[in-house]
Design a protein around this motif. Structure first.
Motif, PDB file in Angstrom:
ATOM      1  N   PHE A 576     -26.534  86.523 -63.224  1.00  0.00           N
ATOM      2  CA  PHE A 576     -25.206  86.087 -63.903  1.00  0.00           C
ATOM      3  C   PHE A 576     -24.581  87.346 -64.477  1.00  0.00           C
ATOM      4  O   PHE A 576     -25.159  88.458 -64.250  1.00  0.00           O
ATOM      5  CB  PHE A 576     -25.642  85.377 -65.244  1.00  0.00           C
ATOM      6  N   PHE A 577     -23.315  87.166 -64.682  1.00  0.00           N
ATOM      7  CA  PHE A 577     -22.533  88.472 -65.295  1.00  0.00           C
ATOM      8  C   PHE A 577     -22.599  88.388 -66.856  1.00  0.00           C
ATOM      9  O   PHE A 577     -22.211  87.364 -67.493  1.00  0.00           O
ATOM     10  CB  PHE A 577     -20.968  88.403 -64.867  1.00  0.00           C
ATOM     11  N   ALA A 578     -22.991  89.405 -67.488  1.00  0.00           N
ATOM     12  CA  ALA A 578     -23.118  89.722 -68.959  1.00  0.00           C
ATOM     13  C   ALA A 578     -21.817  90.451 -69.400  1.00  0.00           C
ATOM     14  O   ALA A 578     -21.252  91.568 -68.718  1.00  0.00           O
ATOM     15  CB  ALA A 578     -24.023  90.392 -69.352  1.00  0.00           C
ATOM     16  N   PHE A 584     -21.523  84.611 -68.128  1.00  0.00           N
ATOM     17  CA  PHE A 584     -20.902  83.587 -66.967  1.00  0.00           C
ATOM     18  C   PHE A 584     -21.837  83.409 -65.863  1.00  0.00           C
ATOM     19  O   PHE A 584     -22.392  84.650 -65.436  1.00  0.00           O
ATOM     20  CB  PHE A 584     -19.637  84.026 -66.620  1.00  0.00           C
ATOM     21  N   ASP A 585     -22.496  82.264 -65.790  1.00  0.00           N
ATOM     22  CA  ASP A 585     -23.545  82.070 -64.764  1.00  0.00           C
ATOM     23  C   ASP A 585     -23.016  81.731 -63.608  1.00  0.00           C
ATOM     24  O   ASP A 585     -23.893  81.028 -62.715  1.00  0.00           O
ATOM     25  CB  ASP A 585     -24.439  81.223 -65.201  1.00  0.00           C
ATOM     26  N   ARG A 587     -20.622  79.107 -63.024  1.00  0.00           N
ATOM     27  CA  ARG A 587     -20.271  77.883 -63.186  1.00  0.00           C
ATOM     28  C   ARG A 587     -19.684  77.679 -64.651  1.00  0.00           C
ATOM     29  O   ARG A 587     -18.750  77.085 -64.760  1.00  0.00           O
ATOM     30  CB  ARG A 587     -20.947  76.633 -62.850  1.00  0.00           C
ATOM     31  N   THR A 588     -20.829  78.230 -65.433  1.00  0.00           N
ATOM     32  CA  THR A 588     -20.437  77.856 -67.013  1.00  0.00           C
ATOM     33  C   THR A 588     -20.022  79.273 -67.818  1.00  0.00           C
ATOM     34  O   THR A 588     -20.992  80.243 -67.563  1.00  0.00           O
ATOM     35  CB  THR A 588     -21.491  76.948 -67.455  1.00  0.00           C
ATOM     36  N   TRP A 589     -19.348  79.186 -69.025  1.00  0.00           N
ATOM     37  CA  TRP A 589     -19.489  80.077 -69.917  1.00  0.00           C
ATOM     38  C   TRP A 589     -20.078  79.785 -71.013  1.00  0.00           C
ATOM     39  O   TRP A 589     -20.060  79.052 -71.632  1.00  0.00           O
ATOM     40  CB  TRP A 589     -17.706  80.563 -70.302  1.00  0.00           C
ATOM     41  N   HIS A 590     -20.997  80.861 -71.425  1.00  0.00           N
ATOM     42  CA  HIS A 590     -22.128  80.894 -72.566  1.00  0.00           C
ATOM     43  C   HIS A 590     -21.599  81.744 -73.530  1.00  0.00           C
ATOM     44  O   HIS A 590     -21.972  83.065 -73.353  1.00  0.00           O
ATOM     45  CB  HIS A 590     -23.495  80.782 -71.946  1.00  0.00           C
ATOM     46  N   LYS A 591     -20.936  81.423 -74.570  1.00  0.00           N
ATOM     47  CA  LYS A 591     -20.677  82.557 -75.542  1.00  0.00           C
ATOM     48  C   LYS A 591     -21.662  82.753 -76.495  1.00  0.00           C
ATOM     49  O   LYS A 591     -22.671  81.790 -76.750  1.00  0.00           O
ATOM     50  CB  LYS A 591     -19.383  82.014 -76.505  1.00  0.00           C
TER      51      LYS A 591
END
Length: 682
Positions: A576-578, A584-585, A587-591
Motif C-alpha cells: 500500500f501507499f502511506a 491507500f491500499d 482501492r480504499t482510502w484509510h484515514k
C-alpha cells in the motif's frame, strides 16, 4: 497553580469545627457547635457549626461556608492562599498543576475568576433582597421560611429577585460589575424589541448552584407567580463555569458525606435536595430536572460506588403503566448500573386521590425517609417491566439478565436469582439467562477493548481496582489506598522490533481532563521517569510506589494492541501507499484516527504520528509528513490514469514505470513491460 485534587482533599479532610476552634471557644448546641463569631464583635454566640455538612454560618454578620471560606475571611487570604494554609496546617500534600497554560487558556482562567467574583457580589444582592420589608420581599421570605425554615434559608443563601426589569442591572452598575460578564452568565439578557438589557431572573426565589469547591456557579430560580404559563423553575444558562450536563446540584455539601458512607441519594430537583439535606440526608444531589448524564455520573463516581434513586411519584398518563418520575429513573438507573454503580431505589407512594408527591413534599422528617423501602434496582426494574404492556415474561427476564451480565461473582448471581424468583418464578431460567448475558458481555468487551469491563479478572490478579478516575487498592483492614488521580487506557504498542518502541495511552484524571500521551521505553523503566513524564503534561499524580507501578504495567501491557510504525512515506512492502494522513491500499482510502493509527484488518495496525492529537500543537514536528498528504479529491483511479498514459505514450509509459522501480531498488528484468504494468494494476 494549585491542583484540583489538593483543593478537594482540603474540603473533604479538613474539619471546619477544628479550624474555628483555633479562633474561638466552642459550645455544644445539640448536634451542632456554636461560638462568638471571630469575624465581628459580639457577646452572644451567633456562629453555628454543622458537623454533618462540615459548614459554618454566622447569623449575626451573615457570612458562612466551609473551612476555606472561613480562613479567607478571617486571614484576608484569597482562595488559593487559604487552601495552601489549610493544607500545610493539616499535613495534606500540596500538588501543583504543572500544565503549561496556552494564552487562550490563560484568558479563560481570567474570565472564570471574573465570573466567580461577580457571583460573590450578586449573591449578597439576592440575599439582601429577601430580608427587605416591602410586599414582594416579605412574600418571598414567608414562602422560603415556610418551606425550609429560617436557619436553612440563611445557611444555604436562598435569596430573591424582584419583579423588576433593571434591579440587578442597577446594582451591578453600583458595584462596577461588567455587564459583559453578567451577559455571559445569563443574568442579563438583551431585548430583541427594545435592544436594551434587562434582568433575566424576575419575581423568583433564587437558589444558588455551587460546584464541589463551594463556589457559586449559577442559580435555579423558583417563580413567585401563580399562573400556569410561567415556568416553575428556570436554571442559569451554560457558561465557562457552569455546564448543565456536568454540574450536580448539592455536590458541595454531599461529597464529604458520600466519601464517608460510599453512597449518594439522587433526586430530581433542587427543592428535593434542600428538603433531604435539611432533615439530615446530607448526601442528596440532583440533576436539576433533566436526565442524568455520563459526565455527572463521573463526578459522583469520584466519591461513591453506590447510588439510591428517589423518583417523583406522579400519576401515569393514559396508556402508560407509570408516571414520568418512574420512567426517568428506569432510564437513568440502567445508565448508572452499566457504568459500574451499585444501584437501588427508594420509591415514594402517591398522595391522597393519586396526587403527585416528590421527596420535597413527602419527606417532612428523617423518620419518613427511613421508613421507605430500599430495593435493589434489578429487582425493582423487573417489577416495573411486568407492568409494561406487550412484554412477555421471557422478554422481561432477558432485559433484567442483560443488566446482571455485569456481575462477575457467582454468589452475587445467586443472591439476585433468589430475589428475582419471587418476581418471575424459575431459578434455572434466570441462571441460564444471566450466564448467557455474562458471556455476551465478555465477547462484546473483547471487541471493544474496554479495560474497565474486559479486565475485571486482571484487577483481582494484580491487586487493584478503579474508583472514579483513579487506581486504588484495599488493605486487609478495609482501608483504601489511592495509587493515582488518573486512569490510563491502553491504546497501542508501537513496536519497531528494536529499542525505539512507543506506547500510546489515553490518560484521564479525576477532574475529567483527558490527553493522549506517548511513552518512550525509557519513560516506563523507573518510577522517577514515569512520574516526570505524566506530571509534565498536567494534573496527573502517581501516589504509590514502584511495586504498584510494576503491577499496573503488567496489566496494561496485556491490554494493549500492537501497531507498526511507518518510518518512510510512499510505497510500502505491505502493498500500500502511506501518506502523512493515512493509507491507500489501491482501492480504499484509510484515514488515520486521532491517535495516528490506521487499522487494516488482517494486515495489522500502522502508526503515522504526524496527524496524531499528541503533536497537534507542535508545529515544528513532522513538517514534511504534514505536507505529504492525500485529500481524496481526485475522481480518476490509478488504473484509469495508467491506462490513459499507455494510450497516449504507448510503451514509453511502462518503460517509465520500470525506471522508477529500478531507482527504488527493483532489479528484475522483464521482456514485456506493458504486461508487467497491467499485472501491477490488478
Amino acid at each position: 497553580m494549585l491542583s484540583n485534587r489538593t483543593i478537594e482533599l482540603v474540603r473533604l479532610q479538613v474539619n471546619v469545627r477544628d479550624v474555628i476552634a483555633g479562633y474561638a471557644k466552642l459550645q455544644q448546641a445539640g448536634s451542632r457547635s456554636k461560638c462568638c463569631c471571630p469575624l465581628h464583635q459580639e457577646k452572644t454566640p451567633s456562629l453555628m457549626i454543622d458537623p454533618a455538612r462540615n459548614t459554618w454560618h454566622c447569623f449575626g454578620c451573615g457570612e458562612g461556608g466551609d473551612a476555606i471560606a472561613f480562613i479567607q475571611k478571617k486571614e484576608n487570604m484569597d482562595f488559593s492562599e487559604a487552601v495552601r494554609h489549610l493544607a500545610s496546617k493539616h499535613h495534606i500534600s500540596i500538588e501543583e498543576d504543572t500544565h503549561e497554560r496556552t494564552p487562550e487558556e490563560q484568558e479563560q482562567d481570567k474570565q472564570r475568576e471574573a465570573m466567580f467574583t461577580a457571583y460573590s457580589l450578586i449573591q449578597k444582592y439576592y440575599v439582601a433582597n429577601i430580608h427587605n420589608q416591602d410586599d414582594q420581599a416579605r412574600a418571598a421570605n414567608t414562602y422560603a421560611l415556610n418551606r425550609w425554615g429560617k436557619e436553612f434559608v440563611e445557611e444555604f443563601g436562598i435569596g430573591f429577585a424582584y419583579d423588576a426589569w433593571d434591579g440587578l442591572i442597577n446594582y451591578a452598575k453600583q458595584q462596577l460589575l461588567s455587564s459583559e460578564v453578567l451577559i455571559q452568565l445569563g443574568l442579563i439578557a438583551l431585548s430583541e424589541k427594545s435592544k436594551k438589557d434587562y434582568d433575566f431572573f424576575r419575581a423568583r426565589i433564587m437558589i444558588p448552584i455551587r460546584d464541589r469547591y463551594n463556589r457559586i456557579i449559577g442559580y435555579t430560580a423558583r417563580t413567585m407567580a401563580d399562573d400556569d404559563k410561567t415556568p416553575k423553575y428556570l436554571n442559569s444558562s451554560n457558561s465557562l463555569i457552569y455546564q448543565k450536563s456536568q454540574s450536580v446540584f448539592g455536590i458541595d455539601i454531599a461529597a464529604r458525606a458520600a466519601v464517608k458512607d460510599g453512597v449518594y441519594v439522587l433526586v430530581e430537583g433542587a427543592p428535593d435536595v434542600l428538603r433531604l439535606q435539611s432533615i439530615g440526608i446530607i448526601n442528596a444531589v440532583a440533576s436539576l430536572g433533566s436526565d442524568w448524564t455520563d459526565e455527572q455520573f463521573k463526578v459522583l463516581q469520584r466519591n461513591a460506588t453506590k447510588l439510591i434513586f428517589m423518583p417523583d411519584a406522579d400519576c401515569p398518563k393514559v396508556g402508560t403503566p407509570y408516571g414520568t418520575g418512574i420512567q426517568k429513573v428506569m432510564k437513568s438507573a440502567v445508565q448508572a448500573w452499566n457504568l459500574g454503580f451499585d444501584v437501588s431505589v427508594k420509591e415514594i407512594p402517591l398522595g391522597q386521590e393519586g396526587r403527585k408527591q416528590d421527596p420535597d413534599s413527602f419527606c417532612k422528617s428523617r423518620l419518613l425517609y427511613d421508613d421507605l423501602e430500599t430495593q435493589d434496582f434489578p429487582v425493582w426494574y423487573a417489577q416495573k417491566l411486568i407492568q409494561t404492556q406487550g412484554l412477555s415474561p421471557t422478554e422481561i427476564v432477558d432485559k433484567v439478565a442483560f443488566l446482571l451480565g455485569r456481575l462477575e461473582r457467582e454468589y452475587e448471581v445467586d443472591r439476585y436469582i433468589n430475589l428475582l424468583h419471587d418476581v418471575i418464578q424459575g431459578k434455572s431460567m434466570w441462571r441460564k439467562a444471566i450466564h448467557a448475558a455474562q458471556q455476551n458481555r465478555r465477547e462484546e468487551s473483547l471487541r471493544c477493548n474496554d479495560q474497565n469491563s474486559h479486565y475485571l479478572d486482571l484487577f483481582e490478579k494484580y491487586g487493584f481496582q478503579t474508583r472514579g478516575n483513579a487506581y486504588i487498592s484495599i488493605g486487609a483492614n478495609g482501608k483504601i489506598f489511592q495509587w493515582s488521580n488518573f486512569l490510563l487506557r491502553p491504546l497501542f504498542h508501537i513496536s519497531d522490533g528494536g529499542s525505539n518502541a512507543l506506547r500510546l495511552f489515553e490518560i484521564e484524571n479525576e477532574d475529567g481532563e483527558k490527553r493522549i500521551i506517548e511513552f518512550k521505553a525509557e519513560d516506563l523503566v523507573s518510577l522517577s521517569r514515569f512520574k516526570q513524564k505524566i506530571e509534565s503534561i498536567g494534573n496527573y499524580i502517581w501516589l504509590a510506589k514502584e511495586e504498584q507501578l510494576t503491577r499496573l504495567k503488567q496489566f496494561l501491557y496485556k491490554a494493549t494492541e500492537t501497531a507498526e510504525p511507518i518510518t518512510q512515506l510512499g510505497w510500502q512492502d505491505h502493498g500500500f501507499f502511506a501518506f502523512g494522513n493515512g493509507i491507500f491500499d489501491g482501492r480504499t482510502w484509510h484515514k488515520v484516527d486521532d491517535f495516528g493509527i490506521v487499522r487494516l484488518g488482517d494486515q495489522g495496525n500502522f502508526y503515522l504520528p504526524a496527524f496524531s492529537s499528541i503533536y497537534e500543537k507542535q508545529k515544528s514536528l513532522y513538517q514534511f509528513e504534514r505536507s505529504f498528504v492525500h485529500y481524496g479529491l481526485g475522481k480518476v483511479t490509478l488504473r484509469t490514469y495508467a491506462e490513459q498514459l499507455i494510450d497516449v505514450f504507448g510503451d514509453n509509459a511502462p518503460a517509465g514505470y520500470l525506471v522508477s522501480r529500478r531507482r527504488h531498488g527493483a532489479n528484475q528484468v522483464v521482456s514485456h513491460p506493458q504486461s508487467v504494468w497491467s499485472e501491477r494494476l490488478r
